[in-house]
Design an enzyme around this catalytic site. Structure first.
Site: not given
Ligand code: ACO
Length: 339
Positions: A118, A265, A295
């Protein structure tokens, strides 16, 4: 006597595949919902390459590059260096930069691949800038392109990762500029490899995904699909984004009110909103398009920069800040006085 130069963005281009994949489309493949995805990420739709097409990382990069060159008024024959940023190269080797060079019919100029995910475009831009500053090269083609959809696990098992990513490409032509107060003012790069496997793919290439290669492919083996510790990434992202934007402002004696346009980003709208709030920036000072493309990793900044410019939101004299954080972990920023 060595003469110092600076570099300016002379042209921008972008390309995204035609196929639009909505959140509802994904809900038919996995247990997710439009509302969950919008609430957690801001994403409404993304583009996926049609698997039956010939498109790939390099060929999308070519389309973006051709538009950037045309807008810069520079012929492909005047390109001195290609810097290509991607996490989804066409092959393990050679890099996609040489494929672009060949597809565009550019002669034997150097082509360099940057693998900083990224943050890739910011790293690539800084490499190009350094070569121009020292007078080594005059025109550098900088490309960020990603074909990520082919490697995503589009079942419920992979939903945390798969709803986020999309395909696309962006490009910038960087050229020599004489006014040292304009163009790229500074770049700030960082990495912290101890988190390398917190956001990684340890398996296949984009041309031949592992399930196509091996009969004994095990869909439950996490090494075969991207893995991300989302919460750790999120927590690091908001801290590092802030640090590196502060660093760029401090280096140039500026405060947040001096920013005319921040292009973060496009990782997650919530991260961008957190950063916007932290720096007290108005909606006009920050550009987001994650809702349309998801993304697109190394392509996200050049696509967003290109669209902001196309919409007339970036003008001569503006202070434009680019900032990224991602896998590696790597992060970086760039401050540009727009010419
Ligand atoms: N749809 C529905 N439910 C989901 C989904 C989905 N797609 N994905 C996860 N859940 C559920 C999980 O199972 C969990 O359920 P539980 O509470 O019953 O266990 C709940 O939703 C919460 O899951 P989390 O993983 O805690 O969700 P979070 O709020 O952290 O969001 C996300 C996830 C969007 C991936 C977030 O963590 C994020 O944006 N992280 C940063 C991403 C980023 O910046 N990446 C860097 C760049 S990428 C690169 O460099 C290649």
């Amino acid at each position: 006597m060595i003469k110092n130069f600076t570099s300016k963005v002379a042209g921008l281009g972008k390309y995204v595949p035609e196929k639009i994949v909505t959140n509802d489309d994904l809900s038919r493949l996995m247990d997710t919902s439009h509302d969950w995805i919008v609430e957690r990420t801001g994403i409404k739709e993304r583009r996926f390459i049609d698997k039956n097409s010939d498109e790939g990382t390099a060929s999308m990069g070519v389309k973006a590059a051709e538009q950037a060159l045309e807008r810069a008024g520079i012929s492909k024959d005047d390109v001195d260096l290609i810097v290509f940023a991607t996490l989804s190269p066409d092959y393990y080797f050679p890099g996609s930069g040489v494929l672009v060079q060949d597809l565009m019919g550019i002669g034997t100029c150097p082509a360099l691949d940057v693998r900083n995910q990224c943050s890739g475009f910011i790293y690539a831009l800084s490499v190009a800038d350094q070569y121009i500053r020292t007078g080594t090269y005059k025109n550098v083609l900088v490309i960020g392109s990603e074909y990520q959809s082919g490697g995503l696990d589009l079942t419920t098992r992979g939903r945390t990762v798969s709803v986020i990513f999309g395909d696309g490409a962006g490009a910038a032509v960087l050229t020599r500029h004489d006014n040292l107060d304009e163009g790229i003012r500074s770049s700030h790069l960082h990495s912290e490899g101890k988190h390398a496997e917190e956001l990684a793919i340890l398996g296949p290439t984009t041309k031949k995904w592992v399930h196509e290669l091996f009969e004994d492919y095990d869909p439950d083996d996490k090494d075969y699909h991207p893995y991300m510790n989302g919460q750790l990434v999120f927590k690091n992202a908001v801290v590092r984004f802030s640090e590196v934007i502060h660093e760029a402002l401090a280096k140039n004696g500026m405060t947040p009110s001096d920013i005319d346009m921040l292009i973060p980003h496009q990782a997650n709208l919530r991260i961008a909103q957190f950063v916007q709030k932290k720096f007290g920036l108005s909606d006009k000072q920050v550009y987001n398009n994650i809702m349309r493309y998801g993304n697109t990793t190394a392509a996200s900044i050049p696509i967003a920069l290109c669209e902001a410019w196309e919409e007339g939101l970036i003008n001569k004299g503006d202070n434009v800040v680019l900032a990224a954080f991602g896998s590696g972990f790597t992060w970086g920023s760039s401050l540009i006085k727009w010419v």
